[in-house]
Design an enzyme around this catalytic site. Structure first.
Site, mmCIF file in Angstrom:
data_model
loop_
_atom_site.group_PDB
_atom_site.id
_atom_site.type_symbol
_atom_site.label_atom_id
_atom_site.label_comp_id
_atom_site.label_asym_id
_atom_site.label_seq_id
_atom_site.Cartn_x
_atom_site.Cartn_y
_atom_site.Cartn_z
ATOM 1 N N ASP A 1 3.115 -6.415 3.637
ATOM 2 C CA ASP A 1 2.752 -5.295 4.513
ATOM 3 C C ASP A 1 3.140 -5.571 5.959
ATOM 4 O O ASP A 1 2.458 -5.157 6.887
ATOM 5 C CB ASP A 1 1.242 -5.009 4.413
ATOM 6 C CG ASP A 1 0.845 -3.727 5.155
ATOM 7 O OD1 ASP A 1 1.731 -2.875 5.382
ATOM 8 O OD2 ASP A 1 -0.331 -3.597 5.525
ATOM 9 N N HIS B 1 0.831 -1.209 0.000
ATOM 10 C CA HIS B 1 0.000 0.000 0.000
ATOM 11 C C HIS B 1 0.863 1.256 0.000
ATOM 12 O O HIS B 1 1.918 1.323 0.632
ATOM 13 C CB HIS B 1 -1.023 -0.008 1.132
ATOM 14 C CG HIS B 1 -0.480 0.051 2.527
ATOM 15 N ND1 HIS B 1 -0.163 1.242 3.151
ATOM 16 C CD2 HIS B 1 -0.237 -0.917 3.432
ATOM 17 C CE1 HIS B 1 0.249 0.990 4.387
ATOM 18 N NE2 HIS B 1 0.224 -0.308 4.580
ATOM 19 N N GLU C 1 -5.024 2.106 2.708
ATOM 20 C CA GLU C 1 -5.037 0.873 3.506
ATOM 21 C C GLU C 1 -5.202 1.191 4.979
ATOM 22 O O GLU C 1 -5.913 0.482 5.701
ATOM 23 C CB GLU C 1 -3.738 0.086 3.286
ATOM 24 C CG GLU C 1 -3.683 -1.265 3.980
ATOM 25 C CD GLU C 1 -3.203 -1.219 5.420
ATOM 26 O OE1 GLU C 1 -3.367 -2.221 6.142
ATOM 27 O OE2 GLU C 1 -2.664 -0.170 5.849
ATOM 28 N N GLU C 2 -4.542 2.250 5.433
ATOM 29 C CA GLU C 2 -4.512 2.530 6.871
ATOM 30 C C GLU C 2 -5.905 2.790 7.470
ATOM 31 O O GLU C 2 -6.161 2.398 8.611
ATOM 32 C CB GLU C 2 -3.560 3.689 7.172
ATOM 33 C CG GLU C 2 -2.090 3.399 6.858
ATOM 34 C CD GLU C 2 -1.487 2.310 7.731
ATOM 35 O OE1 GLU C 2 -2.179 1.789 8.626
ATOM 36 O OE2 GLU C 2 -0.322 1.963 7.512
ATOM 37 N N HIS D 1 3.774 3.016 12.781
ATOM 38 C CA HIS D 1 2.867 4.157 12.954
ATOM 39 C C HIS D 1 3.459 5.245 13.860
ATOM 40 O O HIS D 1 2.730 5.928 14.579
ATOM 41 C CB HIS D 1 1.516 3.703 13.530
ATOM 42 C CG HIS D 1 0.730 2.833 12.621
ATOM 43 N ND1 HIS D 1 -0.545 2.388 12.932
ATOM 44 C CD2 HIS D 1 1.006 2.314 11.399
ATOM 45 C CE1 HIS D 1 -0.999 1.633 11.939
ATOM 46 N NE2 HIS D 1 -0.063 1.577 11.009
ATOM 47 N N ASP E 1 6.219 1.002 6.584
ATOM 48 C CA ASP E 1 4.788 0.694 6.486
ATOM 49 C C ASP E 1 4.117 1.698 5.561
ATOM 50 O O ASP E 1 3.691 2.748 6.020
ATOM 51 C CB ASP E 1 4.167 0.722 7.879
ATOM 52 C CG ASP E 1 2.707 0.304 7.889
ATOM 53 O OD1 ASP E 1 2.257 -0.299 6.900
ATOM 54 O OD2 ASP E 1 2.030 0.587 8.884
#
Length: 483
Positions: free
Chosen positions: A376, A288, A348-349, A446, A300
């Site tokens: 991922d 992603h 995606e998140e 994140h 990520d």
């Protein structure tokens, strides 16, 4: 003479349709013959590995990723940076000579965190580092000042529901695993809202912390008041827990300027190497393109997106090498029989938003999707392939993984579905994901720490080799994988 024999041998092979095989279709479809077919890819697998790990493509995925994240930065759903990232990738995929490069429009969430802060006023002044959670509402402009209630679980919150009214609930839940512990990030605000809390602060879902909060998406419930919510560092959560256990009164002022805007236009980014024999059949590799608005989104999921691009580049480059140097490969051709399709998912998140719309657009052709693959979970030292599907497909993949013995990455694991591929896997399409050493993944996940410093070029080379060998062999086998 060898080449003439090879041509004659190819013409004598039984003709097949390329549709999903059954063990008892005909002689060449026995598992013994499938193993023999896969073993025949040994030289091609070695060529892919040599190009990716030792040859001209060495460190290419790392260098491409570094240029991308240094140029674009973080790429939150609905943001200008994500729009820039999609335009960038559309251009470089064309420049790379890939086929059918195009954008497929989707609607995605658009949330911005705005200015945010948290200050402990009692028992002492202390600035609490926070990251608002995706889709959180804002506080009033003056903020929310309230006493804190610290809990370690939803069960404890329910037992202390009478104490929670009018409080800021602080969750200091222990990290068990991401799958188990992420429920506090997802549902913490809703559960606190049910018992009358005015805000919630959640201990970051992280296995290790250097006073750094980790953000992520959260989910309100339609019949529960929406309260502001943010993640705090492990250190601050534990400190407030210790204070609370001593009976110390804790007061915090929370200010959040978060805003949710109407859904905005975005795109899934697609490129292909078109199949030579069954172009309508698809092996999908993906990652992603969006990320959170902190760090660079290098891990990520920049790494996963870029080794997926690299898979197509390596196959394309090997075709060029065969034309100029290796007549045997020229006769066989490295263009796979099926179409190898790269998809760089958007949004995606927020919950696989772009992928869900892609599924709705293409599900009528589900019988032509051979396998869906997404990387991922980092691109650290690869350990093997995670897989979800039938035992028959697992047996075939075990044979394909033996082609990766030169780099000692041959294992098959469970749970190969990822957020963006789960729609297909749910409907019976085999699903695979890269399994790598994620022992440090949640250190950076994140957070501001998700930068190129996390990435290692030699490990990305190995990941790209695994991803390419697996996807190419599946795309080039005479029959699709069994459902």
């Amino acid at each position: 003479m060898k080449f003439l024999f090879l041509i004659a041998f190819i013409h004598l092979l039984p003709q097949c349709t390329g549709k999903p095989l059954r063990w008892d279709d005909c002689h060449q479809h026995t598992f013994k013959e499938i193993k023999r077919e896969i073993a025949g890819y040994s030289d091609i697998a070695k060529a892919i590995i040599n190009l990716a790990v030792y040859g001209n493509a060495q460190n290419r995925s790392y260098e491409r990723l570094a240029r991308f994240v240094d140029t674009i930065g973080p790429r939150l759903s609905g943001s200008k940076n994500l729009e820039m990232a999609i335009k960038y990738m559309f251009s470089v995929l064309q420049d790379d000579g890939l086929e059918n490069v195009h954008l497929e429009p989707v609607k995605v969430p658009h949330w911005e965190r705005g200015e945010e802060s948290a200050m402990m006023l009692a028992p002492r002044n202390h600035s609490i580092v926070i990251l608002g959670l995706g889709s959180s509402v804002a506080t009033p402009p003056e903020g929310i000042t309230a006493e804190v209630l610290v809990v370690t679980s939803f069960d404890e919150l329910q037992k202390r529901a009478q104490d929670a009214k009018g409080k800021i609930v602080v969750y200091n839940q222990p990290f068990i695993s991401y799958k188990e512990t992420v429920k506090y990030r997802l549902l913490g605000a809703a559960e606190a809202g049910k018992v009358g809390a005015v805000a919630s602060l959640i201990r970051s879902i992280a296995s290790f912390s250097v006073n750094s909060p980790h953000t992520g998406w959260q989910q309100y419930q339609s019949d529960v008041p929406k309260i502001p919510t943010a993640c705090i560092s492990v250190e601050d959560a534990e400190m407030m827990a210790r204070m609370s256990s001593r009976g110390t009164k804790i007061v915090v002022t929370l200010k959040m300027g978060a805003k949710t805007y109407p859904d905005t236009g975005s795109f899934n980014t697609v490129a292909e190497i078109v199949g030579s024999k069954y172009p309508e059949q698809v092996v999908l590799v993906s990652g992603h393109l969006d990320s959170w608005d902190v760090g660079q989104g290098a891990m990520d999921d920049g790494g996963g997106a870029f080794i997926s691009w690299e898979a197509l580049s390596l196959i394309k480059d090997l075709v060029l090498l065969t034309v100029n140097e290796k007549l045997l490969f020229l006769l066989l051709g490295l263009r796979p029989k099926r179409t190898l399709r790269l998809v760089l998912w958007t949004a995606e998140e927020p919950g696989g938003v772009g992928a869900e719309q892609y599924y709705q657009l293409h599900k009528d052709n589900i019988s032509n999707f051979d396998i869906v693959m997404e990387s991922d979970s980092g691109t650290f030292m690869p350990m093997g392939l995670a897989f979800t599907g039938s035992d028959k497909v697992r047996a075939i993949l075990k044979e394909i993984m033996q082609l990766l013995q030169p780099i000692n990455v041959t294992n098959i694991y469970e749970n190969g579905s990822e957020t963006d591929t789960e729609y297909w896997v749910r409907d019976g399409v085999p699903g695979a994901s890269l399994r790598d050493d994620i022992s440090k993944y949640f250190w950076f996940h994140h957070s501001q720490g998700d930068t190129m410093t996390v990435q290692d070029p030699s490990q990305m080379n190995l990941c790209a080799a695994v991803w390419t060998v697996v996807s190419y062999v599946i795309a080039d086998m005479e029959e699709m994988l069994p459902r």
